[in-house]
Design an enzyme around this catalytic site. Structure first.
Site, short mmCIF file in Angstrom:
data_model
loop_
_atom_site.label_atom_id
_atom_site.label_comp_id
_atom_site.label_asym_id
_atom_site.label_seq_id
_atom_site.Cartn_x
_atom_site.Cartn_y
_atom_site.Cartn_z
CG ASP A 282 -2.24 0.73 0.59
OD1 ASP A 282 -2.12 1.63 -0.09
OD2 ASP A 282 -3.27 0.54 1.64
C1 BGC Z 1 -5.02 3.24 -0.16
C2 BGC Z 1 -5.24 2.29 -1.24
C3 BGC Z 1 -5.14 2.77 -2.37
C4 BGC Z 1 -3.69 3.33 -2.60
C5 BGC Z 1 -3.49 4.04 -3.64
C6 BGC Z 1 -3.92 4.16 -0.26
O1 BGC Z 1 -3.72 5.16 0.70
O2 BGC Z 1 -4.89 2.63 1.27
O3 BGC Z 1 -6.54 1.50 -0.91
O4 BGC Z 1 -5.43 1.91 -3.37
O5 BGC Z 1 -3.68 4.46 -1.42
O6 BGC Z 1 -4.25 5.20 -4.06
#
Ligand code: BGC
Length: 748
Positions: A282
């Protein structure tokens, strides 16, 4: 407990690749992957493992230089197709080995056309519609150069304080698995390289939704059994369905951050489930292992994450800065990096990016009529009717004047919900405009009254009251703005924000029928408005076509069919609260529960029932999982089992008759629940095993049939031991998790 345990699935595939049959297309891709990999230097391999958020707008030359040097395997957040094409040209024509980029984006519930938030989609209990909506999202996103979505989120969420409850399919592993699989199929189809398909990403692996107190990114402490039986279930299913990618979660589980969790990412996902796609971290979750207190510095973070099985790093650059050196120093094996790059290249080949990395910038079809029809159908099926006193709904189109009131009645953006970066608010149909179109402009008295959901200014209440007095029915649109749910938007109080409840109370004094429509990203504790509303509709954030769907049910053009995918609690203090609870040694019931206000002063300590309950809010949610009313009524009768007992090899057939006893045609969703009465570990009081959504005409009776096999009754009694235990089982077919016809059978 004299039970014999049938160990059925404690099988660990130490190398699934060698045991699985590889078909010709796969083996062709494997050959191509190997030949590309063989050309790459260590630095170029690490470059493939690096994903950056596009900074083309601020530094196009800098970004191009990095791509040219082979330092970028993927970009996220670039949705300008001309830029995508230019960057793909640099990647494929100007870098040494010509490897295309994979472009990721959070396409969570639609791209331009916005569908209901996933939690709303789940209320439809309609996998076919979820699949269609995801396909439309894929068509629109790919036409902008996006080939990878970070969706579906299949985290089980049992605490609506957690803001991301909006992004998933609710509290139940079976419903979440079913709808998650539907979304994956919708995004990916059978051929990822088709120009209407994109790679899906099952996220967040794992147990992110179990964050303590619903506080974002929070610690997860859970048992091996709960992980296996609840939180990992949808992910196992997603891997089986063929999700091209997985995302490691931000949280730790029992002390180990998911981005450094080898047991999860390698032992379970790769070796046991045979996952062939790639795992992305993530956003900066790898260096965040320093904050977790799991690693000292970024070098260690890179080492831990790569060894654990994170193939690609999102946004941070611990891999880019450290992995090559770690290999040179012999601290990490080059094989680890080779495997990660293989996983990434495989998906790039499957997406057809090596053959054509470009997007056709002329052709794009946003908000096509056919897409808006699906957006409307899904919004319609997501609406849950919670109360309809004296059948106040549906309203006649000849009702005369209606008052339309509240901050959510005419806001093109706020009804869309969280994660709508690419939305087009021009196509939004608000409830106000749809109601005007249905009964005529001159029949609608509009009084927004509150500027937004948190507005505490009661100064314009007089406008609402005067509108209500002049109308024959009052339609109040309240809820939460989009920004109040989603990532890092948890709430400790989950009631209607601002003075919306006060407004409803005031309007009730008009004596006119009050119809309250709640638009929100989470279940809200609405017990304080129930007595002042004659009808209540829970509409989630219903997306682009929400207004049309709502107007259609309000005026009886359509019927309701939504059912709650998550319990609506009485209060935040009850959370987490979910139907598949354990019974405890002292289950609560209404015979013994004494509401707090009725407890006599100085009542003796042991006089209160001593059961698992709260003195103030009891032991049940306000509305249970699976609940949802219709304009018609359904009667369940004649539950029948094909046999009172089955062996592990048999299939049990369970059926019941459902009769539409009302005046409207309608859809009903019969749900099949079981309870394993005695287990080697305690079992939930009910577990959803199957459901169907069927149309039943007024006056018609249908026979619904479900099949159960022993594997449906399996559960993990420990980390590696999945069992089916013989004994007595209860089974229900019913309209919700707390109603239904009950029968029993034994498993021999
Ligand atoms: C979130 C994800 C997301 C990623 C990209 C993160 O902060 O937890 O779910 O896909 O950002 O934007």
């Amino acid at each position: 407990m004299n039970k014999i345990y049938f160990l059925i699935v404690a099988i660990i595939f130490f190398n699934s690749c060698s045991t699985k049959k590889v078909d010709k297309a796969d083996s062709n891709i494997e050959t191509k992957v190997d030949s590309v990999l063989a050309m790459l230097s260590i630095d170029e391999k690490v470059g493939q493992m690096n994903q950056l958020s596009s900074f083309y707008n601020s530094d196009p030359d800098g970004l191009k230089a990095m791509i040219r040097e082979g330092k970028v395997g993927s970009l996220l957040n670039e949705v300008n197709p001309d830029v995508v094409n230019e960057l793909q040209r640099v990647a494929t024509k100007e870098s040494k080995h010509g490897i295309p980029l994979i472009i990721g984006r959070d396409v969570i519930h639609g791209f331009k056309t916005v569908f209901p938030i996933p939690l709303g989609q789940a209320a439809s209990w309609n996998p076919a519609l979820v699949e269609k909506s995801s396909h439309i999202a894929a068509i629109e996103a790919r036409s902008k150069g996006v080939t990878w979505t970070f969706s579906p989120m299949i985290d089980i969420a049992r605490d609506p304080r957690w803001g991301r409850v909006a992004e998933g399919y609710g509290e139940d592993p079976f419903l979440t698995s079913t709808l998650g699989n539907a979304a994956i199929k919708g995004y990916q189809g059978n051929n990822l390289s088709a120009n209407d398909r994109i790679a899906a990403c099952a996220k967040h692996f794992a147990a992110y939704g179990a964050a303590e107190a619903g506080r974002e990114y929070n610690t997860v402490i859970t048992s091996n059994q709960e992980l296996r039986n609840v939180y990992l279930k949808p992910f196992q299913s997603a891997s089986h369905t063929g999700a091209a990618t997985f995302m490691a979660a931000f949280n730790e589980i029992n002390g180990i951050p998911c981005s450094g969790n080898k047991k999860l990412l390698t032992d379970v996902l790769r070796n046991e489930w045979g996952f062939k796609g790639f795992v992305v971290s993530d956003w900066a979750s790898i260096p965040e292992m320093i904050n977790h207190g799991f690693a000292d510095n970024e070098t260690d973070c890179a080492l831990i994450a790569a060894n654990a099985g994170v193939d690609m790093e999102m946004s941070s650059h611990t891999y880019l800065d450290n992995l090559a050196n770690l290999i040179k120093q012999g601290k990490i094996s080059e094989t680890v990096v080779d495997n990660a790059v293989r996983n990434i290249l495989r998906v790039k080949f499957q997406l057809g990016l090596f053959s054509n990395p470009y997007v056709d910038t002329v052709k794009s079809s946003f908000a096509a009529d056919s897409s808006l029809i699906i957006a409307k159908e899904l919004a319609l099926e997501s609406l849950v009717l919670l109360k309809n006193e004296n059948n106040v709904l549906p309203l006649s189109t000849k009702i005369g004047k209606v008052a339309v009131i509240g901050p959510m009645s005419n806001d093109r953006y706020e009804q869309l919900g969280t994660w709508v970066f690419d939305c087009d608010t021009n196509t939004t149909v608000t409830p106000l405009s749809a109601i005007r179109a249905t009964i005529g402009n001159n029949k609608v008295i509009y009084a927004k009254t509150l500027a937004y959901s948190r507005d505490k200014n009661t100064g314009r209440f007089y406008q609402a009251i005067s509108a209500a007095r002049s109308a024959n029915a009052v339609l109040v649109f309240v809820g939460e703005e989009s920004i109040l749910s989603g990532e890092a938007h948890g709430r400790a109080h989950i009631d209607l924000p601002g003075v919306q409840a006060d407004l409803i109370k005031e309007l009730h004094k008009s004596g006119k029928p009050i119809i309250t429509v709640v638009m929100a990203g989470r279940p809200l504790a609405i017990s304080n408005i129930l007595p002042y509303s004659n009808a209540v509709i829970f509409a989630w954030h219903p997306g682009t076509m929400g207004g049309t769907a709502i107007a259609d049910v309000l005026f009886g053009k359509e019927n309701f069919s939504g059912k709650l995918p998550i319990s609506i609690p009485v209060s935040a203090g009850q959370c987490p609260i979910y139907y598949a609870k354990k019974n405890t040694g002292r289950p609560a019931d209404y015979n013994s529960w004494i509401p707090m206000d009725k407890i006599p002063v100085r009542a003796p300590q042991t006089s209160l029932g001593n059961a698992s309950q709260h003195l103030d809010d009891g032991f049940e949610p306000l509305f249970p999982f699976g609940f949802g009313m219709s304009y018609t009524t359904f009667e369940y009768s004649n539950i029948n089992l094909s046999s009172p007992s089955i062996s592990v090899k048999d299939t049990l057939v369970i059926s019941a008759t459902i009769t539409n006893t009302g005046k409207f045609d309608g859809y009903e969703t019969p749900q099949l629940y079981t309870h394993d009465v005695v287990g080697s570990i305690t079992r939930p009081v009910k577990e959803l095993k199957a459901f169907q959504k069927i149309k039943i005409k007024s006056g018609e009776s249908v026979n619904v049939t479900f099949k159960l096999t022993a594997s449906d009754l399996a559960f993990y009694k420990s980390w590696n031991e999945e069992v089916v235990e013989p004994g007595l089982f209860y089974v229900w077919i019913g309209p919700s998790s707390n109603q239904g016809l009950k029968a029993q059978f034994t498993l021999q």
